[in-house]
Design an enzyme around this catalytic site. Structure first.
Site, PDB file in Angstrom:
ATOM      1  N   HIS A   6     -10.333   4.277  -1.929  1.00 20.43           N
ATOM      2  CA  HIS A   6     -10.011   3.963  -1.568  1.00 20.43           C
ATOM      3  C   HIS A   6     -10.358   1.929  -1.610  1.00 20.43           C
ATOM      4  CE1 HIS A   6      -7.260   3.022   2.207  1.00 20.43           C
ATOM      5  NE2 HIS A   6      -7.370   2.544   1.968  1.00 20.43           N
TER       6      HIS A   6
ATOM      7  N   ARG B 263      -9.807  -6.469  -3.336  1.00 17.63           N
ATOM      8  CA  ARG B 263      -9.556  -8.464  -2.840  1.00 17.63           C
ATOM      9  C   ARG B 263      -9.568  -9.710  -3.973  1.00 17.63           C
ATOM     10  NH1 ARG B 263      -7.569  -5.993   1.505  1.00 17.63           N
ATOM     11  NH2 ARG B 263      -9.530  -6.448   3.479  1.00 17.63           N
TER      12      ARG B 263
ATOM     13  N   ASN C  75      -3.163  -4.015  -2.797  1.00 15.38           N
ATOM     14  CA  ASN C  75      -2.786  -5.138  -1.699  1.00 15.38           C
ATOM     15  C   ASN C  75      -3.329  -6.793  -1.846  1.00 15.38           C
ATOM     16  OD1 ASN C  75      -5.231  -4.511  -0.582  1.00 15.38           O
ATOM     17  ND2 ASN C  75      -4.372  -4.880   1.537  1.00 15.38           N
TER      18      ASN C  75
ATOM     19  N   ASP D 227      -1.021   0.449   0.376  1.00 10.91           N
ATOM     20  CA  ASP D 227      -2.295   0.756   1.832  1.00 10.91           C
ATOM     21  C   ASP D 227      -2.049  -0.838   1.675  1.00 10.91           C
ATOM     22  OD1 ASP D 227      -4.107   1.933   3.159  1.00 10.91           O
ATOM     23  OD2 ASP D 227      -5.677   0.065   1.914  1.00 10.91           O
TER      24      ASP D 227
ATOM     25  N   ASP E 270     -12.332   2.816   1.808  1.00  9.13           N
ATOM     26  CA  ASP E 270     -11.547   1.641   2.596  1.00  9.13           C
ATOM     27  C   ASP E 270     -12.449   0.902   2.909  1.00  9.13           C
ATOM     28  OD1 ASP E 270      -8.562   1.128   3.767  1.00  9.13           O
ATOM     29  OD2 ASP E 270      -8.677   2.176   5.739  1.00  9.13           O
TER      30      ASP E 270
HETATM   31 ZN   LIG Z   1      -5.211   1.662   5.269  1.00 12.16          ZN
END
Ligand SMILES: [Zn+2]
EC number: 3.5.2.3
Lengths: 330, 428
Positions: B56, B60, B90, B150, B303
């Site tokens: 995770h 960017r 994302n 996510d 993350d």
């Molecule tokens: Zn998340």
């Protein structure tokens, strides 16, 4: 006292009494023909309002001018303040202008603390209401008003007085500041609201919670009605305005259940007919207008104590019976 | 290609041994190995682990190169001991087509600091409405196997069901960001005693747990694989433990920050502690540690979420959510799991390398430290103690919650298929 006033939770009993007692001295100034003190001459106070609040800003402005401060009103509302850089950039600007104190109203909880703890600004920060967090000077003026009615006299606290706060506690910065301060002053606070408007985790607060206004009113020395915005019903906090008023509004019938000496308070702005009936708001036991007057005294006291430092507030004209600020400041 | 002779490294914390890295593999393990012209690394006191694998990571790129690029992010990964990262979808544009995932995959190849395995979006634009071309991304050069929206939750139960079913055709897995959107509208922090006092809108545990409960049932119903991203509550742990006890194909990850930090830190209103899911309570932290130790939670995943300073240098409500984490992950795991006695170094290798590689379907990663295996290795100095200094980070961003905090352990060297990406704690 600390250099900033961000939260009433930061105030010790001595701090709180010092502010209340100093505000009594300031109140005397306001009854004179010449209502001005030279105390903050040459000091710059900025009123930095990211939210509209004519009432609060005007109150601060009157207080600042009575202390002879140079006042700058900096309204950030309307400029593009959706992003946070503006807070930092504005703070840097005010710092460059030499602000000795910044009175800040902001829609985001924690913005005043951020300002106070950042290195963006070196002056004192006074929280004039932040999001749904706190509104310390409102709580101080409320306590000042309560003390005058329920336990008058310098140096006195609110020990054992039963204070009931009714309404939208969840979204109320006034309620949070009041709970901390009234607890410090020894009062017994009960919050009354529908369960949807009581904050999660309220069990850890130094107060009681009730869903039943009628049960609490006969045991109240003061009842403070909080504003309830009609829009809350759209988010299902309560079914209708009518039902809210029926269950939690203060009308004449309910007010009759209060003890003889009990006062009715409201921090304003009121929604008449929602949380409070007009006849109660305008009744003899209502302190609503008095609270506005007291707001100026409290804000004078806070600014004086944060900025004025060691000199007595009222050196030449001080009446003999009034205690000096130094006596309390240990 | 340089060959390396690592002297006296403690493999998974065991007895000191020498390792020879040659031609991309671990060529020899033993004692008193001759240098044979290899570059000798004195690993006295150091632990050797298989290269870490992150499930995770927000790199960017494309779109927010001001926060991070594939190059800076993989450099940070190497410094943190990682040899593979999963790049979250994302980005701008969203990684919801073969074109975007192949672009990220290619940038990863060019960077050379660690393997970059792109994650594909589940739905077009992360909007939760229409499935992205999952099969095309799976068949692309990026060979996507993990799909995730996510940052957003696939909250529509039908879309989630279909996604779980659909990826069975190519051995895919749906990695869910579990956040019921209606319960978290405008939410700013964990809903608890602290949020009530601070006047910040609460983010209830049930918003995470209700989605996880639904998803494990859906995964069981359609017989597919579910991976739960960044589990943050004790209740979520209970649900996952229950699902696993049923034999359902459910895996889960926890972030380093949820193993260490609590919502008490939010009292500072410093947005460096603002993250999604939010920091929870001490009880949650302890439950997460226990779950990671007993294997209920399979993996630690960072993350890693870089943000430029202006997105954190502001009031809480205006700030972006997320923390950088690649360069501190192993230290936090050492402090919270190893030094507490909950796990040994072999368990660390399992939760930070073997299992995440298996979940992500990476065949050349997460392998044992043994002869003929790919030479993906990290050497850690567990005795090191020091304050975190973000100025030394390789990531482009500085939004770490650990600034100035003393953390144990330091990555001394990282090897990617026998090539050093980090030596003496510095990028090569
Ligand atoms: Zn998340």
């Amino acid at each position: 006292m600390k250099r900033h006033l961000v939260s009433t939770a930061d105030l010790t009993l001595d701090d709180a009494l010092l502010i209340l007692d100093t505000a009594e001295e300031m109140a005397q100034v306001s009854t004179r023909a010449v209502k001005k003190l030279p105390t903050l001459r040459g000091r710059t106070v900025v009123n930095l309002f990211f939210e509209d609040s004519t009432r609060t800003r005007t109150s601060f402005e009157v207080a600042e001018k009575r202390l002879s401060a140079d006042v700058i009103n900096f309204s950030a509302k309307g400029s593009s303040v959706s992003k946070g850089e503006t807070l930092k950039d504005t703070a840097l600007t005010l710092q460059a202008m030499g602000a000795d104190a910044v009175v800040i109203r902001h829609g985001a909880s924690g913005a005043p603390q951020r300002l106070a703890e950042s290195d963006w600004l070196h002056g004192s920060v006074v929280n004039a209401g932040d999001g749904t967090h706190e509104h310390p000077t409102q709580a101080l003026l409320d306590a000042f008003t309560m003390r005058r009615h329920l336990n008058p006299g310098l140096g006195r606290d609110l020990n054992g007085r039963r204070i009931t706060i009714v309404g939208d506690v969840l979204h109320s910065r006034v309620a949070r500041s009041n709970v901390h301060l009234l607890h410090t002053l020894g009062a017994e606070v009960t919050l009354v609201a529908p369960p949807t408007l009581v904050p999660y985790g309220v069990e850890s607060w130094p107060c009681a919670v009730s869903y039943d206004l009628d049960a609490v009113l006969p045991k109240s020395d003061a009842v403070m009605m909080l504003r309830v915005q009609r829009e809350r019903m759209n988010a299902a906090f309560f079914p209708t305005q009518r039902e809210y008023s029926l269950r939690y509004g203060l009308d004449a019938k309910r007010a009759a259940a209060l003890p003889e000496h009990a006062i009715v308070m409201h921090p304003g702005p009121m929604v008449r007919g929602m949380e409070i009936a007009s006849e109660i708001a305008d009744s003899a036991r209502s302190t609503i207008v008095e609270q506005v007057t007291n707001g100026v005294s409290i804000r004078m006291a806070v600014l004086y104590l944060l900025l004025g430092g060691s000199e007595p507030a009222l050196s030449p004209a001080r009446p003999a019976e009034s205690r000096t600020t130094e006596e309390h400041s240990k | 290609m340089t060959s390396y002779l690592i002297k006296n490294a403690r493999i998974l914390g065991g007895e000191p041994q020498d390792l020879r890295l040659k031609d991309g593999v671990i060529a020899e393990i033993g004692t008193y190995l001759a240098d044979d012209g290899a570059t000798v690394i004195d690993a006295e006191g150091l632990i050797a682990l298989p290269g870490l694998v992150d499930l995770h990571t927000h790199l960017r790129e494309p779109g927010r190169e001001d926060a991070e690029t594939v190059l800076t992010g993989t450099r940070a990964a190497a410094k943190g001991g990682f040899t593979a990262v999963h790049a979250m979808a994302n980005t701008f544009p969203v990684a919801d087509t073969a074109g975007v995932v192949e672009q990220v995959w290619r940038l990863g190849k060019e960077s050379g600091y660690c393997d970059v395995q792109p994650v594909g979006a589940v739905t077009i634009g992360l909007e939760g409405k229409q499935l992205a071309e999952l099969g095309t991304m799976a068949d692309s050069a990026a060979a996507v196997r993990v799909f995730s929206d996510d940052g957003k939750c696939v909250d529509d139960a039908v879309i989630m069901r279909r996604a779980l079913e659909y990826v069975k055709a190519f051995g895919g897995v749906i990695a869910q960001h579990a956040q019921e959107p209606r319960l978290t509208e405008g939410a700013q922090m964990n809903e608890g005693t602290v949020s009530g006092e601070l006047g910040l809108r609460g983010w209830p545990a049930v918003a995470e747990e209700s989605i996880i409960a639904r998803d494990v049932l859906l995964a069981a119903h359609v017989g597919s694989r579910l991976h739960v991203c960044h589990v943050s509550t004790a209740g979520s742990v209970e649900i996952i433990r229950w699902a696993k006890s049923k034999g359902w194909d459910v895996t889960a990850e926890v972030t380093p920050h949820h193993l260490l930090l609590t919502d008490e830190l939010v009292r500072s209103y410093d947005p460096v502690y603002k993250v999604n899911p939010p920091l929870r309570t001490e009880a949650d932290v302890l439950a997460l540690r226990e779950a990671l130790a007993d294997g209920t939670i399979d993996a630690v995943a960072t993350d890693h979420a870089p943000h430029p300073s202006e997105d954190k240098d502001c009031e809480w409500a205006a700030a972006a959510m997320g923390m950088v984490g690649l360069e501190t992950a192993l230290s936090v795991v050492q402090q919270t799991m190893v030094e507490t006695g909950l796990m040994g170094w072999a368990d660390v290798a399992d939760r930070m390398s073997r299992r995440p590689a298996a979940i992500g379907g990476l065949t050349g990663q997460g392998r044992p430290v043994s002869v003929d295996e790919p030479a993906n290795l990290v050497l850690v100095d567990p005795a090191y103690r020091g304050a975190v200094n973000p100025d030394s980070f390789a990531t482009r961003s500085r939004n770490t919650p650990y600034r100035g905090r003393d953390l144990p352990g330091r990555v001394v060297a990282t090897f990617l298929r026998g090539r050093a990406t980090v030596l003496d704690g510095e990028l090569v």
